[in-house]
Enzyme design. Structure first.
Site, PDB file in Angstrom:
ATOM      1  N   CYS A 156      49.703  55.560  44.519  1.00  0.00           N
ATOM      2  CA  CYS A 156      51.010  54.990  44.158  1.00  0.00           C
ATOM      3  C   CYS A 156      51.979  56.038  43.635  1.00  0.00           C
ATOM      4  O   CYS A 156      53.173  55.760  43.507  1.00  0.00           O
ATOM      5  CB  CYS A 156      50.837  53.884  43.125  1.00  0.00           C
ATOM      6  SG  CYS A 156      50.066  52.436  43.839  1.00  0.00           S
TER       7      CYS A 156
HETATM    8  N1  COA Z   1      43.521  33.119  41.701  1.00  0.00           N
HETATM    9  C1  COA Z   1      42.964  32.509  40.632  1.00  0.00           C
HETATM   10  N2  COA Z   1      42.245  33.157  39.690  1.00  0.00           N
HETATM   11  C2  COA Z   1      42.085  34.481  39.843  1.00  0.00           C
HETATM   12  C3  COA Z   1      42.632  35.176  40.931  1.00  0.00           C
HETATM   13  C4  COA Z   1      43.378  34.447  41.887  1.00  0.00           C
HETATM   14  N3  COA Z   1      43.937  35.035  42.953  1.00  0.00           N
HETATM   15  N4  COA Z   1      42.320  36.483  40.816  1.00  0.00           N
HETATM   16  C5  COA Z   1      41.593  36.604  39.686  1.00  0.00           C
HETATM   17  N5  COA Z   1      41.429  35.391  39.111  1.00  0.00           N
HETATM   18  C6  COA Z   1      40.687  35.079  37.885  1.00  0.00           C
HETATM   19  C7  COA Z   1      39.617  36.120  37.602  1.00  0.00           C
HETATM   20  O1  COA Z   1      38.464  35.920  38.370  1.00  0.00           O
HETATM   21  C8  COA Z   1      39.380  35.876  36.127  1.00  0.00           C
HETATM   22  O2  COA Z   1      38.560  34.740  35.971  1.00  0.00           O
HETATM   23  P1  COA Z   1      37.427  34.684  34.833  1.00  0.00           P
HETATM   24  O3  COA Z   1      38.194  34.806  33.544  1.00  0.00           O
HETATM   25  O4  COA Z   1      36.817  33.371  35.085  1.00  0.00           O
HETATM   26  O5  COA Z   1      36.559  35.864  35.105  1.00  0.00           O
HETATM   27  C9  COA Z   1      40.776  35.503  35.600  1.00  0.00           C
HETATM   28  O6  COA Z   1      41.537  35.122  36.763  1.00  0.00           O
HETATM   29  C10 COA Z   1      41.471  36.649  34.898  1.00  0.00           C
HETATM   30  O7  COA Z   1      41.319  37.824  35.712  1.00  0.00           O
HETATM   31  P2  COA Z   1      41.927  39.207  35.296  1.00  0.00           P
HETATM   32  O8  COA Z   1      41.581  40.201  36.374  1.00  0.00           O
HETATM   33  O9  COA Z   1      41.542  39.540  33.895  1.00  0.00           O
HETATM   34  O10 COA Z   1      43.490  38.863  35.365  1.00  0.00           O
HETATM   35  P3  COA Z   1      44.717  39.675  34.842  1.00  0.00           P
HETATM   36  O11 COA Z   1      45.497  38.835  33.930  1.00  0.00           O
HETATM   37  O12 COA Z   1      44.337  41.056  34.377  1.00  0.00           O
HETATM   38  O13 COA Z   1      45.612  39.847  36.188  1.00  0.00           O
HETATM   39  C11 COA Z   1      46.095  41.568  37.777  1.00  0.00           C
HETATM   40  C12 COA Z   1      45.114  40.500  37.303  1.00  0.00           C
HETATM   41  C13 COA Z   1      45.497  42.296  38.949  1.00  0.00           C
HETATM   42  C14 COA Z   1      47.388  40.885  38.181  1.00  0.00           C
HETATM   43  C15 COA Z   1      46.406  42.551  36.617  1.00  0.00           C
HETATM   44  O14 COA Z   1      45.198  42.961  36.004  1.00  0.00           O
HETATM   45  C16 COA Z   1      47.126  43.805  37.074  1.00  0.00           C
HETATM   46  O15 COA Z   1      48.219  43.744  37.582  1.00  0.00           O
HETATM   47  N6  COA Z   1      46.550  44.975  36.842  1.00  0.00           N
HETATM   48  C17 COA Z   1      47.126  46.240  37.144  1.00  0.00           C
HETATM   49  C18 COA Z   1      47.186  46.430  38.611  1.00  0.00           C
HETATM   50  C19 COA Z   1      47.753  47.724  38.987  1.00  0.00           C
HETATM   51  O16 COA Z   1      48.595  48.226  38.342  1.00  0.00           O
HETATM   52  N7  COA Z   1      47.256  48.234  40.076  1.00  0.00           N
HETATM   53  C20 COA Z   1      47.546  49.418  40.644  1.00  0.00           C
HETATM   54  C21 COA Z   1      48.669  50.139  40.291  1.00  0.00           C
HETATM   55  S1  COA Z   1      49.163  50.758  41.757  1.00  0.00           S
END
Ligand code: COA
Length: 373
Positions: A156
Protein backbone atom coordinates in the site's frame (compact mmCIF):
# COMPACT_ATOMS: atom_id res chain seq x y z
CA UNK A 1 21.21 22.97 -5.71
CA UNK A 2 23.57 22.12 -8.60
CA UNK A 3 22.89 23.35 -12.11
CA UNK A 4 21.06 20.12 -13.05
CA UNK A 5 19.10 19.33 -9.91
CA UNK A 6 15.71 20.97 -9.37
CA UNK A 7 13.35 21.43 -6.45
CA UNK A 8 10.82 18.58 -6.87
CA UNK A 9 7.28 19.68 -7.65
CA UNK A 10 4.12 17.62 -7.97
CA UNK A 11 3.11 18.99 -11.34
CA UNK A 12 0.08 16.88 -12.15
CA UNK A 13 -2.18 14.04 -11.06
CA UNK A 14 -4.64 11.75 -12.80
CA UNK A 15 -7.15 9.21 -11.55
CA UNK A 16 -9.11 6.54 -13.36
CA UNK A 17 -11.77 4.59 -11.47
CA UNK A 18 -13.28 1.64 -13.35
CA UNK A 19 -16.99 1.83 -14.07
CA UNK A 20 -18.08 -1.48 -12.47
CA UNK A 21 -19.33 -0.79 -8.95
CA UNK A 22 -20.25 -3.30 -6.24
CA UNK A 23 -22.40 -2.17 -3.32
CA UNK A 24 -22.01 -3.93 0.04
CA UNK A 25 -25.42 -5.61 -0.29
CA UNK A 26 -24.52 -7.18 -3.66
CA UNK A 27 -21.15 -8.38 -2.41
CA UNK A 28 -22.71 -9.87 0.72
CA UNK A 29 -25.57 -11.53 -1.21
CA UNK A 30 -23.12 -13.32 -3.48
CA UNK A 31 -20.88 -14.30 -0.53
CA UNK A 32 -23.80 -15.65 1.48
CA UNK A 33 -25.05 -17.63 -1.50
CA UNK A 34 -21.60 -19.22 -1.76
CA UNK A 35 -21.64 -19.97 2.01
CA UNK A 36 -25.07 -21.65 1.78
CA UNK A 37 -23.89 -24.02 -0.97
CA UNK A 38 -20.50 -24.66 0.69
CA UNK A 39 -22.09 -25.36 4.07
CA UNK A 40 -24.38 -28.00 2.56
CA UNK A 41 -21.22 -29.79 1.40
CA UNK A 42 -19.52 -29.27 4.76
CA UNK A 43 -22.51 -30.65 6.67
CA UNK A 44 -21.89 -33.92 4.88
CA UNK A 45 -18.12 -33.98 5.49
CA UNK A 46 -18.22 -32.67 9.05
CA UNK A 47 -15.90 -29.74 8.24
CA UNK A 48 -16.51 -26.56 10.29
CA UNK A 49 -19.29 -24.42 8.82
CA UNK A 50 -18.59 -20.98 7.38
CA UNK A 51 -20.20 -17.84 8.77
CA UNK A 52 -22.00 -15.36 6.55
CA UNK A 53 -21.01 -11.80 5.79
CA UNK A 54 -23.04 -8.77 6.75
CA UNK A 55 -23.42 -5.29 5.18
CA UNK A 56 -24.07 -3.66 8.57
CA UNK A 57 -20.81 -5.06 9.93
CA UNK A 58 -18.86 -3.92 6.88
CA UNK A 59 -20.08 -0.34 7.05
CA UNK A 60 -19.65 -0.11 10.82
CA UNK A 61 -16.19 -1.77 10.93
CA UNK A 62 -14.64 -0.08 7.89
CA UNK A 63 -16.76 2.78 6.55
CA UNK A 64 -16.81 1.18 3.07
CA UNK A 65 -20.15 1.36 1.20
CA UNK A 66 -19.00 0.28 -2.26
CA UNK A 67 -15.95 -0.53 -4.33
CA UNK A 68 -15.16 -0.29 -8.05
CA UNK A 69 -13.54 -3.15 -9.95
CA UNK A 70 -12.37 -3.84 -13.49
CA UNK A 71 -14.93 -6.63 -13.92
CA UNK A 72 -17.70 -7.46 -11.50
CA UNK A 73 -19.76 -10.30 -12.98
CA UNK A 74 -17.11 -12.93 -12.26
CA UNK A 75 -16.70 -11.64 -8.70
CA UNK A 76 -20.43 -11.69 -8.00
CA UNK A 77 -20.94 -15.18 -9.45
CA UNK A 78 -20.99 -17.37 -6.29
CA UNK A 79 -19.67 -20.31 -8.29
CA UNK A 80 -16.62 -18.30 -9.42
CA UNK A 81 -15.85 -15.24 -7.24
CA UNK A 82 -12.93 -14.15 -9.43
CA UNK A 83 -13.09 -11.35 -12.03
CA UNK A 84 -13.18 -12.25 -15.73
CA UNK A 85 -9.93 -10.71 -16.98
CA UNK A 86 -8.82 -13.01 -19.76
CA UNK A 87 -5.24 -13.18 -21.00
CA UNK A 88 -4.38 -11.05 -24.03
CA UNK A 89 -1.96 -11.84 -26.82
CA UNK A 90 1.61 -10.76 -26.07
CA UNK A 91 1.38 -8.20 -28.89
CA UNK A 92 -1.64 -6.49 -27.29
CA UNK A 93 -1.39 -3.89 -24.52
CA UNK A 94 -1.70 -5.78 -21.25
CA UNK A 95 -4.66 -5.15 -18.95
CA UNK A 96 -2.57 -3.50 -16.27
CA UNK A 97 -0.63 -1.28 -18.68
CA UNK A 98 -3.93 -0.14 -20.23
CA UNK A 99 -5.26 0.64 -16.75
CA UNK A 100 -2.08 2.59 -15.96
CA UNK A 101 -2.14 4.53 -19.22
CA UNK A 102 -5.71 5.69 -18.43
CA UNK A 103 -4.57 7.68 -15.36
CA UNK A 104 -1.10 8.50 -16.72
CA UNK A 105 -2.50 10.42 -19.70
CA UNK A 106 -4.59 12.56 -17.33
CA UNK A 107 -1.61 13.26 -15.05
CA UNK A 108 0.69 14.23 -17.93
CA UNK A 109 -1.98 16.55 -19.36
CA UNK A 110 -2.57 18.03 -15.87
CA UNK A 111 1.17 18.72 -15.66
CA UNK A 112 1.08 20.48 -19.03
CA UNK A 113 3.71 18.16 -20.50
CA UNK A 114 4.00 15.99 -23.58
CA UNK A 115 4.70 12.27 -22.87
CA UNK A 116 8.12 12.57 -24.52
CA UNK A 117 9.15 15.05 -21.81
CA UNK A 118 8.85 12.29 -19.18
CA UNK A 119 12.26 10.68 -18.74
CA UNK A 120 11.41 8.11 -16.06
CA UNK A 121 8.31 5.94 -15.54
CA UNK A 122 7.91 4.05 -12.27
CA UNK A 123 4.99 1.62 -12.21
CA UNK A 124 4.54 1.23 -8.48
CA UNK A 125 1.76 -0.83 -6.92
CA UNK A 126 1.09 -3.82 -4.70
CA UNK A 127 0.44 -6.18 -7.62
CA UNK A 128 2.05 -6.50 -11.01
CA UNK A 129 0.52 -8.62 -13.70
CA UNK A 130 3.83 -10.33 -14.49
CA UNK A 131 7.45 -10.11 -13.36
CA UNK A 132 8.87 -9.04 -16.75
CA UNK A 133 9.07 -7.24 -19.06
CA UNK A 134 8.25 -4.50 -16.54
CA UNK A 135 4.72 -3.11 -16.76
CA UNK A 136 6.39 0.32 -16.42
CA UNK A 137 8.30 -0.24 -19.66
CA UNK A 138 5.09 -1.23 -21.43
CA UNK A 139 3.41 1.94 -20.13
CA UNK A 140 6.44 3.99 -21.21
CA UNK A 141 6.12 2.61 -24.73
CA UNK A 142 2.35 2.99 -24.94
CA UNK A 143 2.61 6.64 -23.91
CA UNK A 144 5.74 7.49 -25.90
CA UNK A 145 7.83 8.56 -22.90
CA UNK A 146 11.61 8.96 -23.11
CA UNK A 147 14.33 7.65 -20.79
CA UNK A 148 13.84 4.53 -18.67
CA UNK A 149 11.17 2.72 -16.70
CA UNK A 150 10.85 0.09 -14.00
CA UNK A 151 8.41 -1.52 -11.58
CA UNK A 152 8.43 -1.38 -7.81
CA UNK A 153 6.27 -2.80 -5.04
CA UNK A 154 5.94 -1.80 -1.40
CA UNK A 155 2.28 -2.88 -1.08
CA UNK A 156 0.00 0.00 0.00
CA UNK A 157 3.00 2.34 0.25
CA UNK A 158 4.12 1.70 -3.32
CA UNK A 159 3.02 5.10 -4.64
CA UNK A 160 4.44 7.20 -1.82
CA UNK A 161 7.75 5.31 -1.82
CA UNK A 162 8.00 5.85 -5.58
CA UNK A 163 7.21 9.56 -5.12
CA UNK A 164 9.95 9.76 -2.47
CA UNK A 165 12.38 8.20 -4.94
CA UNK A 166 11.18 10.44 -7.79
CA UNK A 167 11.66 13.53 -5.61
CA UNK A 168 15.26 12.53 -4.84
CA UNK A 169 15.95 11.88 -8.52
CA UNK A 170 14.61 15.26 -9.59
CA UNK A 171 16.49 16.97 -6.75
CA UNK A 172 19.74 15.29 -7.76
CA UNK A 173 19.31 15.92 -11.47
CA UNK A 174 19.10 12.19 -12.26
CA UNK A 175 15.66 12.75 -13.83
CA UNK A 176 13.79 15.80 -15.08
CA UNK A 177 10.15 14.65 -15.12
CA UNK A 178 9.07 11.41 -13.47
CA UNK A 179 5.75 9.63 -13.98
CA UNK A 180 4.73 7.52 -10.98
CA UNK A 181 1.92 5.26 -12.18
CA UNK A 182 -0.10 3.00 -9.85
CA UNK A 183 -2.65 0.83 -11.67
CA UNK A 184 -3.83 -1.27 -8.73
CA UNK A 185 -5.86 -4.38 -9.63
CA UNK A 186 -6.67 -5.61 -6.11
CA UNK A 187 -9.61 -7.69 -7.31
CA UNK A 188 -7.24 -10.10 -9.07
CA UNK A 189 -5.51 -11.02 -5.82
CA UNK A 190 -8.39 -10.86 -3.37
CA UNK A 191 -10.06 -13.91 -1.84
CA UNK A 192 -13.74 -13.10 -2.32
CA UNK A 193 -14.51 -16.24 -0.30
CA UNK A 194 -12.88 -14.80 2.84
CA UNK A 195 -15.38 -12.73 4.82
CA UNK A 196 -12.57 -10.98 6.71
CA UNK A 197 -11.09 -9.40 3.58
CA UNK A 198 -13.67 -9.65 0.76
CA UNK A 199 -15.19 -6.24 1.47
CA UNK A 200 -12.07 -4.15 2.04
CA UNK A 201 -10.47 -3.54 -1.34
CA UNK A 202 -11.24 -2.13 -4.78
CA UNK A 203 -9.44 -1.37 -8.06
CA UNK A 204 -8.16 2.08 -9.09
CA UNK A 205 -5.44 3.65 -11.18
CA UNK A 206 -3.70 6.88 -10.17
CA UNK A 207 -0.66 8.68 -11.58
CA UNK A 208 1.51 11.58 -10.47
CA UNK A 209 4.02 13.65 -12.42
CA UNK A 210 6.96 15.00 -10.42
CA UNK A 211 9.32 17.43 -12.09
CA UNK A 212 11.16 20.66 -11.49
CA UNK A 213 8.93 23.19 -13.19
CA UNK A 214 5.33 24.28 -13.27
CA UNK A 215 4.17 24.13 -16.85
CA UNK A 216 0.41 24.54 -16.81
CA UNK A 217 -1.11 27.76 -15.50
CA UNK A 218 -4.30 27.33 -13.47
CA UNK A 219 -3.54 23.85 -12.25
CA UNK A 220 -2.21 23.52 -8.66
CA UNK A 221 1.48 22.74 -8.11
CA UNK A 222 3.02 21.48 -4.86
CA UNK A 223 6.66 21.56 -3.85
CA UNK A 224 7.80 18.37 -2.12
CA UNK A 225 9.33 20.04 0.91
CA UNK A 226 10.32 16.83 2.67
CA UNK A 227 9.72 13.10 2.18
CA UNK A 228 10.66 9.97 4.07
CA UNK A 229 9.94 6.24 4.31
CA UNK A 230 9.67 3.80 7.23
CA UNK A 231 9.38 0.00 7.35
CA UNK A 232 9.16 -2.71 10.01
CA UNK A 233 8.69 -6.38 9.11
CA UNK A 234 5.33 -7.97 9.93
CA UNK A 235 3.37 -10.90 8.48
CA UNK A 236 0.01 -9.52 9.61
CA UNK A 237 -0.77 -8.48 6.03
CA UNK A 238 0.75 -11.04 3.73
CA UNK A 239 0.48 -12.89 0.45
CA UNK A 240 2.61 -15.98 -0.22
CA UNK A 241 1.96 -15.77 -3.96
CA UNK A 242 5.18 -16.05 -5.93
CA UNK A 243 7.20 -17.90 -8.52
CA UNK A 244 8.39 -20.54 -6.08
CA UNK A 245 4.77 -21.68 -5.56
CA UNK A 246 5.23 -24.13 -8.45
CA UNK A 247 8.04 -25.92 -6.60
CA UNK A 248 5.76 -27.14 -3.81
CA UNK A 249 3.08 -29.83 -4.15
CA UNK A 250 -0.38 -28.38 -4.80
CA UNK A 251 -2.11 -27.83 -1.45
CA UNK A 252 -5.79 -28.34 -0.71
CA UNK A 253 -5.91 -24.82 0.64
CA UNK A 254 -4.10 -22.10 -1.28
CA UNK A 255 -5.70 -19.19 0.52
CA UNK A 256 -2.30 -17.98 1.74
CA UNK A 257 -1.41 -17.26 -1.92
CA UNK A 258 -3.97 -14.43 -1.85
CA UNK A 259 -4.26 -11.40 0.44
CA UNK A 260 -4.51 -12.45 4.09
CA UNK A 261 -4.52 -10.20 7.10
CA UNK A 262 -5.08 -10.12 10.83
CA UNK A 263 -7.15 -6.97 10.53
CA UNK A 264 -7.48 -5.99 14.18
CA UNK A 265 -3.73 -6.38 14.85
CA UNK A 266 -2.93 -4.37 11.73
CA UNK A 267 -5.33 -1.70 12.90
CA UNK A 268 -3.69 -1.27 16.30
CA UNK A 269 -0.06 -1.66 15.26
CA UNK A 270 -0.21 0.49 12.14
CA UNK A 271 -2.09 3.35 13.80
CA UNK A 272 0.48 3.47 16.60
CA UNK A 273 3.38 3.34 14.14
CA UNK A 274 1.81 6.01 11.90
CA UNK A 275 1.37 8.30 14.90
CA UNK A 276 5.06 7.95 15.83
CA UNK A 277 6.32 8.23 12.25
CA UNK A 278 4.19 11.24 11.26
CA UNK A 279 5.09 13.12 14.47
CA UNK A 280 8.82 12.55 13.93
CA UNK A 281 8.49 13.41 10.24
CA UNK A 282 6.77 16.74 10.86
CA UNK A 283 9.17 17.59 13.66
CA UNK A 284 12.11 17.04 11.32
CA UNK A 285 10.40 19.21 8.69
CA UNK A 286 9.75 21.93 11.29
CA UNK A 287 6.01 22.06 10.60
CA UNK A 288 3.30 21.63 13.26
CA UNK A 289 0.33 19.26 12.86
CA UNK A 290 -2.02 22.23 13.08
CA UNK A 291 -0.30 23.86 10.08
CA UNK A 292 -1.37 21.00 7.81
CA UNK A 293 -4.44 22.04 5.82
CA UNK A 294 -5.16 18.60 4.36
CA UNK A 295 -4.05 15.13 5.45
CA UNK A 296 -4.18 12.85 2.40
CA UNK A 297 -4.01 9.60 4.33
CA UNK A 298 -4.06 5.99 3.21
CA UNK A 299 -7.70 5.02 2.77
CA UNK A 300 -8.04 1.72 4.64
CA UNK A 301 -10.62 2.30 7.30
CA UNK A 302 -12.51 5.36 8.57
CA UNK A 303 -11.98 4.31 12.20
CA UNK A 304 -8.25 4.02 11.62
CA UNK A 305 -8.19 7.53 10.19
CA UNK A 306 -10.19 8.93 13.13
CA UNK A 307 -8.00 7.16 15.69
CA UNK A 308 -4.83 8.39 14.03
CA UNK A 309 -6.08 11.97 13.93
CA UNK A 310 -7.09 11.75 17.60
CA UNK A 311 -3.56 10.60 18.47
CA UNK A 312 -1.88 13.23 16.29
CA UNK A 313 -4.06 16.17 17.25
CA UNK A 314 -7.79 15.77 17.92
CA UNK A 315 -10.69 13.84 16.40
CA UNK A 316 -12.10 17.13 15.06
CA UNK A 317 -9.03 17.35 12.83
CA UNK A 318 -10.54 14.42 10.86
CA UNK A 319 -12.39 17.23 9.04
CA UNK A 320 -9.07 17.93 7.32
CA UNK A 321 -8.84 14.35 6.01
CA UNK A 322 -10.54 13.89 2.63
CA UNK A 323 -12.31 10.51 2.60
CA UNK A 324 -12.59 8.44 -0.58
CA UNK A 325 -12.81 4.94 0.95
CA UNK A 326 -16.60 5.04 1.44
CA UNK A 327 -17.26 4.93 -2.31
CA UNK A 328 -14.18 3.10 -3.66
CA UNK A 329 -12.91 1.05 -0.70
CA UNK A 330 -9.24 0.55 0.06
CA UNK A 331 -7.50 0.68 -3.32
CA UNK A 332 -4.07 0.00 -1.79
CA UNK A 333 -1.18 2.05 -3.23
CA UNK A 334 -3.06 4.88 -5.02
CA UNK A 335 -5.48 5.54 -2.10
CA UNK A 336 -3.86 8.64 -0.62
CA UNK A 337 -3.10 10.04 -4.10
CA UNK A 338 -6.73 9.79 -5.16
CA UNK A 339 -7.70 11.76 -2.05
CA UNK A 340 -5.00 14.31 -3.01
CA UNK A 341 -6.18 14.52 -6.62
CA UNK A 342 -9.78 15.17 -5.56
CA UNK A 343 -9.04 17.90 -3.02
CA UNK A 344 -5.67 19.48 -3.81
CA UNK A 345 -7.37 22.75 -4.83
CA UNK A 346 -8.71 23.14 -1.28
CA UNK A 347 -5.21 24.03 -0.04
CA UNK A 348 -4.43 27.75 -0.52
CA UNK A 349 -1.17 28.81 -2.18
CA UNK A 350 1.47 28.77 0.56
CA UNK A 351 -0.44 26.12 2.57
CA UNK A 352 0.83 22.70 3.57
CA UNK A 353 -0.58 19.22 2.98
CA UNK A 354 0.65 15.81 4.06
CA UNK A 355 0.45 12.63 2.00
CA UNK A 356 0.84 9.53 4.17
CA UNK A 357 0.41 5.89 3.20
CA UNK A 358 0.46 2.90 5.53
CA UNK A 359 0.20 -0.80 4.84
CA UNK A 360 1.84 -4.17 4.43
CA UNK A 361 5.49 -4.49 5.27
CA UNK A 362 4.67 -2.73 7.56
CA UNK A 363 5.45 0.36 5.49
CA UNK A 364 4.73 4.06 5.90
CA UNK A 365 5.56 6.76 3.37
CA UNK A 366 5.24 10.50 4.07
CA UNK A 367 5.49 13.55 1.82
CA UNK A 368 5.12 17.12 3.05
CA UNK A 369 3.77 19.30 0.25
CA UNK A 370 3.56 23.09 0.01
CA UNK A 371 1.30 24.61 -2.60
CA UNK A 372 3.34 26.91 -4.79
CA UNK A 373 0.88 27.70 -7.61
N1 COA B 1 -19.30 -9.97 8.28
C1 COA B 1 -19.67 -10.21 9.56
N2 COA B 1 -18.80 -10.42 10.57
C2 COA B 1 -17.49 -10.38 10.26
C3 COA B 1 -17.04 -10.14 8.96
C4 COA B 1 -18.00 -9.92 7.94
N3 COA B 1 -17.65 -9.68 6.67
N4 COA B 1 -15.69 -10.15 8.95
C5 COA B 1 -15.31 -10.39 10.22
N5 COA B 1 -16.39 -10.56 11.01
C6 COA B 1 -16.42 -10.86 12.44
C7 COA B 1 -15.14 -11.55 12.89
O1 COA B 1 -15.14 -12.92 12.59
C8 COA B 1 -15.19 -11.29 14.38
O2 COA B 1 -16.09 -12.20 14.98
P1 COA B 1 -15.79 -12.84 16.42
O3 COA B 1 -15.73 -11.66 17.35
O4 COA B 1 -16.95 -13.73 16.59
O5 COA B 1 -14.47 -13.52 16.26
C9 COA B 1 -15.82 -9.89 14.47
O6 COA B 1 -16.47 -9.68 13.20
C10 COA B 1 -14.81 -8.80 14.71
O7 COA B 1 -13.70 -9.01 13.82
P2 COA B 1 -12.46 -8.06 13.78
O8 COA B 1 -11.52 -8.58 12.73
O9 COA B 1 -11.93 -7.85 15.16
O10 COA B 1 -13.16 -6.71 13.26
P3 COA B 1 -12.60 -5.25 13.21
O11 COA B 1 -13.51 -4.37 13.94
O12 COA B 1 -11.13 -5.19 13.55
O13 COA B 1 -12.76 -4.88 11.64
C11 COA B 1 -11.34 -4.68 9.72
C12 COA B 1 -12.11 -5.61 10.66
C13 COA B 1 -10.60 -5.52 8.71
C14 COA B 1 -12.33 -3.76 9.04
C15 COA B 1 -10.35 -3.81 10.54
O14 COA B 1 -9.62 -4.63 11.44
C16 COA B 1 -9.34 -3.08 9.68
O15 COA B 1 -9.69 -2.27 8.86
N6 COA B 1 -8.05 -3.32 9.89
C17 COA B 1 -6.98 -2.67 9.22
C18 COA B 1 -6.94 -3.10 7.80
C19 COA B 1 -5.85 -2.47 7.06
O16 COA B 1 -5.49 -1.38 7.30
N7 COA B 1 -5.34 -3.22 6.12
C20 COA B 1 -4.31 -2.94 5.31
C21 COA B 1 -3.83 -1.66 5.15
S1 COA B 1 -3.47 -1.61 3.53
Amino acid sequence: MNSFGQTPIVMGTGVYIPRDRIENDDLVASFNEYVAVENKRREKTGEPLLEGSNSGFILEASGVRARHVLEKTGILDPARMVPHLPDRRDEALSIQAEFGVASARLAIADAGLEPVEIDLVICSCAHHQRPYPAIGIEIQKALGCAGGAFDMNVACSSTTFAMHLAAQMVRSGAARNVLVCSPEIMSGHLNFRDRKTHFIFGDASASVVIGGRREKPGSPAFEIVHSDIWTDFSSNIRSNFGFLNRTIPPAANNDDKLVTQVGNKVFKEVVQAANRVVRAFLEKAGVGVDQIERFWLHQANIKMIRTLMRMLASEEMTERVPITLAEIGNVAAPGSIIAFDKTKREVPVGGYGLICSFGAGYSIGCLLLKRVA
